[in-house]
Design a protein around this motif. Structure first.
Motif, PDB file in Angstrom:
ATOM      1  N   LEU A  64      44.859  34.741  32.184  1.00 27.13           N
ATOM      2  CA  LEU A  64      44.022  34.991  33.351  1.00 27.13           C
ATOM      3  C   LEU A  64      44.670  35.973  34.330  1.00 27.13           C
ATOM      4  CD1 LEU A  64      41.742  34.166  35.446  1.00 27.13           C
ATOM      5  CD2 LEU A  64      43.292  32.291  36.101  1.00 27.13           C
ATOM      6  N   LEU A  65      45.974  35.862  34.496  1.00 31.18           N
ATOM      7  CA  LEU A  65      46.688  36.551  35.564  1.00 31.18           C
ATOM      8  C   LEU A  65      46.431  38.051  35.584  1.00 31.18           C
ATOM      9  CD1 LEU A  65      48.732  36.386  37.885  1.00 31.18           C
ATOM     10  CD2 LEU A  65      50.564  36.470  36.168  1.00 31.18           C
ATOM     11  N   SER A  66      46.520  38.703  34.449  1.00 32.94           N
ATOM     12  CA  SER A  66      46.348  40.155  34.407  1.00 32.94           C
ATOM     13  C   SER A  66      44.902  40.573  34.659  1.00 32.94           C
ATOM     14  CB  SER A  66      46.804  40.710  33.050  1.00 32.94           C
ATOM     15  OG  SER A  66      45.925  40.277  32.021  1.00 32.94           O
ATOM     16  N   GLN A  67      43.969  39.647  34.431  1.00 31.53           N
ATOM     17  CA  GLN A  67      42.549  39.955  34.592  1.00 31.53           C
ATOM     18  C   GLN A  67      42.081  39.878  36.039  1.00 31.53           C
ATOM     19  OE1 GLN A  67      40.835  40.995  31.716  1.00 31.53           O
ATOM     20  NE2 GLN A  67      42.983  40.921  31.082  1.00 31.53           N
ATOM     21  N   LEU A  68      42.757  39.088  36.842  1.00 29.78           N
ATOM     22  CA  LEU A  68      42.280  38.822  38.200  1.00 29.78           C
ATOM     23  C   LEU A  68      42.071  40.082  39.055  1.00 29.78           C
ATOM     24  CD1 LEU A  68      44.310  35.592  39.082  1.00 29.78           C
ATOM     25  CD2 LEU A  68      41.872  35.765  38.538  1.00 29.78           C
ATOM     26  N   PRO A  69      42.964  41.092  38.979  1.00 26.87           N
ATOM     27  CA  PRO A  69      42.762  42.264  39.856  1.00 26.87           C
ATOM     28  C   PRO A  69      41.780  43.304  39.314  1.00 26.87           C
ATOM     29  CG  PRO A  69      45.095  41.950  39.239  1.00 26.87           C
ATOM     30  CD  PRO A  69      44.267  41.164  38.304  1.00 26.87           C
ATOM     31  N   ILE A  70      41.328  43.186  38.070  1.00 24.40           N
ATOM     32  CA  ILE A  70      40.586  44.274  37.438  1.00 24.40           C
ATOM     33  C   ILE A  70      39.261  44.547  38.120  1.00 24.40           C
ATOM     34  CG2 ILE A  70      39.417  45.012  35.328  1.00 24.40           C
ATOM     35  CD1 ILE A  70      41.640  43.689  33.738  1.00 24.40           C
ATOM     36  N   ARG A  71      38.423  43.537  38.261  1.00 23.93           N
ATOM     37  CA  ARG A  71      37.121  43.758  38.885  1.00 23.93           C
ATOM     38  C   ARG A  71      37.234  44.062  40.376  1.00 23.93           C
ATOM     39  NH1 ARG A  71      33.570  45.516  35.192  1.00 23.93           N
ATOM     40  NH2 ARG A  71      33.880  44.368  33.248  1.00 23.93           N
ATOM     41  N   PRO A  72      38.137  43.402  41.119  1.00 22.50           N
ATOM     42  CA  PRO A  72      38.332  43.836  42.507  1.00 22.50           C
ATOM     43  C   PRO A  72      38.724  45.309  42.621  1.00 22.50           C
ATOM     44  CG  PRO A  72      39.234  41.649  42.223  1.00 22.50           C
ATOM     45  CD  PRO A  72      38.833  42.126  40.852  1.00 22.50           C
ATOM     46  N   GLU A  73      39.571  45.779  41.713  1.00 27.65           N
ATOM     47  CA  GLU A  73      39.968  47.192  41.744  1.00 27.65           C
ATOM     48  C   GLU A  73      38.757  48.096  41.561  1.00 27.65           C
ATOM     49  OE1 GLU A  73      43.412  49.974  39.787  1.00 27.65           O
ATOM     50  OE2 GLU A  73      42.467  48.482  38.471  1.00 27.65           O
ATOM     51  N   GLU A  74      37.891  47.772  40.614  1.00 32.64           N
ATOM     52  CA  GLU A  74      36.704  48.591  40.368  1.00 32.64           C
ATOM     53  C   GLU A  74      35.752  48.545  41.558  1.00 32.64           C
ATOM     54  OE1 GLU A  74      35.111  47.106  36.725  1.00 32.64           O
ATOM     55  OE2 GLU A  74      36.703  47.983  35.488  1.00 32.64           O
ATOM     56  N   TRP A  75      35.621  47.380  42.178  1.00 30.02           N
ATOM     57  CA  TRP A  75      34.731  47.247  43.328  1.00 30.02           C
ATOM     58  C   TRP A  75      35.259  48.065  44.502  1.00 30.02           C
ATOM     59  CZ3 TRP A  75      34.583  45.526  48.389  1.00 30.02           C
ATOM     60  CH2 TRP A  75      33.317  45.246  48.915  1.00 30.02           C
ATOM     61  N   LEU A  76      36.559  48.006  44.733  1.00 26.86           N
ATOM     62  CA  LEU A  76      37.149  48.727  45.859  1.00 26.86           C
ATOM     63  C   LEU A  76      37.090  50.241  45.665  1.00 26.86           C
ATOM     64  CD1 LEU A  76      40.191  46.408  46.617  1.00 26.86           C
ATOM     65  CD2 LEU A  76      38.172  46.764  48.053  1.00 26.86           C
ATOM     66  N   GLU A  77      37.110  50.689  44.418  1.00 32.29           N
ATOM     67  CA  GLU A  77      36.970  52.122  44.154  1.00 32.29           C
ATOM     68  C   GLU A  77      35.601  52.635  44.608  1.00 32.29           C
ATOM     69  OE1 GLU A  77      37.736  52.488  40.013  1.00 32.29           O
ATOM     70  OE2 GLU A  77      39.931  52.497  40.242  1.00 32.29           O
ATOM     71  N   LYS A  78      34.606  51.744  44.587  1.00 32.39           N
ATOM     72  CA  LYS A  78      33.251  52.107  45.002  1.00 32.39           C
ATOM     73  C   LYS A  78      33.018  51.839  46.490  1.00 32.39           C
ATOM     74  CE  LYS A  78      31.470  50.902  40.427  1.00 32.39           C
ATOM     75  NZ  LYS A  78      30.599  49.947  39.665  1.00 32.39           N
ATOM     76  N   HIS A  79      33.943  51.134  47.124  1.00 37.26           N
ATOM     77  CA  HIS A  79      33.796  50.776  48.537  1.00 37.26           C
ATOM     78  C   HIS A  79      35.092  51.167  49.268  1.00 37.26           C
ATOM     79  CE1 HIS A  79      30.938  48.209  46.369  1.00 37.26           C
ATOM     80  NE2 HIS A  79      30.208  48.227  47.471  1.00 37.26           N
ATOM     81  N   SER A  80      35.303  52.456  49.368  1.00 40.09           N
ATOM     82  CA  SER A  80      36.574  52.970  49.892  1.00 40.09           C
ATOM     83  C   SER A  80      36.814  52.570  51.350  1.00 40.09           C
ATOM     84  CB  SER A  80      36.616  54.489  49.741  1.00 40.09           C
ATOM     85  OG  SER A  80      35.504  55.091  50.390  1.00 40.09           O
ATOM     86  N   GLU A  81      35.754  52.458  52.139  1.00 41.59           N
ATOM     87  CA  GLU A  81      35.945  52.068  53.537  1.00 41.59           C
ATOM     88  C   GLU A  81      36.548  50.668  53.627  1.00 41.59           C
ATOM     89  OE1 GLU A  81      32.804  52.413  56.329  1.00 41.59           O
ATOM     90  OE2 GLU A  81      32.276  54.442  55.728  1.00 41.59           O
ATOM     91  N   ARG A  82      36.011  49.750  52.830  1.00 36.11           N
ATOM     92  CA  ARG A  82      36.539  48.387  52.832  1.00 36.11           C
ATOM     93  C   ARG A  82      37.955  48.376  52.269  1.00 36.11           C
ATOM     94  NH1 ARG A  82      37.588  44.118  55.427  1.00 36.11           N
ATOM     95  NH2 ARG A  82      37.769  42.222  54.180  1.00 36.11           N
ATOM     96  N   ALA A  83      38.240  49.200  51.273  1.00 35.51           N
ATOM     97  CA  ALA A  83      39.577  49.252  50.679  1.00 35.51           C
ATOM     98  C   ALA A  83      40.622  49.633  51.725  1.00 35.51           C
ATOM     99  CB  ALA A  83      39.597  50.253  49.522  1.00 35.51           C
ATOM    100  N   ARG A  84      40.250  50.524  52.631  1.00 34.50           N
ATOM    101  CA  ARG A  84      41.195  50.950  53.659  1.00 34.50           C
ATOM    102  C   ARG A  84      41.495  49.847  54.673  1.00 34.50           C
ATOM    103  NH1 ARG A  84      38.435  55.965  52.885  1.00 34.50           N
ATOM    104  NH2 ARG A  84      36.879  55.434  54.479  1.00 34.50           N
ATOM    105  N   GLU A  85      40.621  48.850  54.752  1.00 30.77           N
ATOM    106  CA  GLU A  85      40.821  47.747  55.692  1.00 30.77           C
ATOM    107  C   GLU A  85      41.701  46.640  55.114  1.00 30.77           C
ATOM    108  OE1 GLU A  85      36.894  46.471  56.546  1.00 30.77           O
ATOM    109  OE2 GLU A  85      36.355  48.274  57.689  1.00 30.77           O
ATOM    110  N   LEU A  86      41.947  46.674  53.826  1.00 28.48           N
ATOM    111  CA  LEU A  86      42.743  45.651  53.156  1.00 28.48           C
ATOM    112  C   LEU A  86      44.181  46.130  52.985  1.00 28.48           C
ATOM    113  CD1 LEU A  86      40.153  44.634  50.409  1.00 28.48           C
ATOM    114  CD2 LEU A  86      40.775  43.298  52.429  1.00 28.48           C
TER     115      LEU A  86
END
Length: 273
Positions: A149-171
């Motif tokens: 599970l561990l390696s999978q956890l960041p994958i979809r968040p990474e893809e989502w943040l690539e599409k939502h750059s404004e939110r990515a800058r706040e994290l």
């Protein structure tokens, strides 16, 4: 394709998990697992072996938490359900096949949960990250298994943040690596045995045998030396690309907390195979 579409539409999950692509990921993983069952068989057998070692060393077998239960391929589920008084299967998406299999045992239950604890925060629906396993902290949990599970956890968040750059800058800048660290911290909060199975590196191979690329699946987070380590042919030639195959290195920890106590994590050290 029609079968996958039907499964996609029939798989229950919270809307935010659909938005993240977790349902599509689950259906796709199930299809690949069926196509590549022979390639994955030795990997699954090694996973089962590590889990059996963890179970054998237990004094009591009351509650088991299986994190990242998915299709129930990475754990000897039937054995576990017959061995433990209570088996809790925890994942963001529970495929229909796993739901049917779990219903055979009255002592098994399904819990739908974001195991990053951070999806709502990431999407702006919460003010902070939450402990996704808080309700079991005081329970009689004798074994926790984190199953690939561990390696999978960041994958979809990474893809989502690539599409939502404004939110990515706040994290936080290291948000994806922090997801890995959070899960390890969550595991270490349990007083019972923790068995960790995780792939830690992906190697991309060409047909001439050369390694074209390597990817650190731990996002720079170091782990202690494992009890066992092996190679997993995730995608042979032709599965994803005609002239590329993808092999992952997997680490198995019979008792992760004890492994870390023996060799505390040093950010400069990488896993010894």
């Amino acid at each position: 394709m029609l079968a996958e579409l039907a499964l996609h539409l029939m798989t229950p999950a919270p809307w935010r998990f659909w938005r993240l692509g977790l349902v599509s990921e689950s259906v796709g993983l199930g299809s690949r697992g069926r196509r590549r069952s022979s390639d994955w068989a030795s990997h699954e057998a090694r996973c089962h072996q590590v889990i059996r070692r963890a179970v054998e060393e237990l004094d009591r077998r009351r509650t088991l938490l299986l994190l990242g239960s998915g299709y129930l391929r990475d754990a000897p589920f039937d054995e576990l359900a017959r061995t433990f008084e209570r088996v809790v299967l925890i994942d963001a998406v529970h495929p229909l096949a796993a739901r049917r299999r779990a219903r055979r045992y009255r002592n098994s239950e399904l819990v739908t949960r974001d195991l990053t604890g951070a999806v709502d925060w990431m999407m702006g629906a919460a003010s902070e990250r939450v402990d996704p396993l808080r309700e079991w902290r005081d329970a009689q949990v004798d074994l926790v298994i984190s199953a690939n599970l561990l390696s999978q956890l960041p994958i979809r968040p990474e893809e989502w943040l690539e599409k939502h750059s404004e939110r990515a800058r706040e994290l936080p800048a290291d948000f994806l690596a922090q997801i890995v660290r959070w899960h390890l911290e969550d595991l270490q909060k349990f007083s019972g045995r923790v068995c960790l199975l995780t792939d830690v590196e992906m190697a991309e191979h060409a047909r001439d045998g050369s390694v074209v690329d390597r990817l650190d699946l731990m996002r720079g987070v170091a782990l202690p030396p494992p009890d066992e380590s092996w190679s997993w042919m995730v995608a042979p030639f032709g599965e994803l690309e005609r002239d590329r195959c993808y092999i992952h290195r997997v680490c198995g920890y019979v008792d992760f907390v004890a492994a870390q106590a023996r060799a505390p994590i040093n950010p400069e050290r990488r896993i010894d195979a």
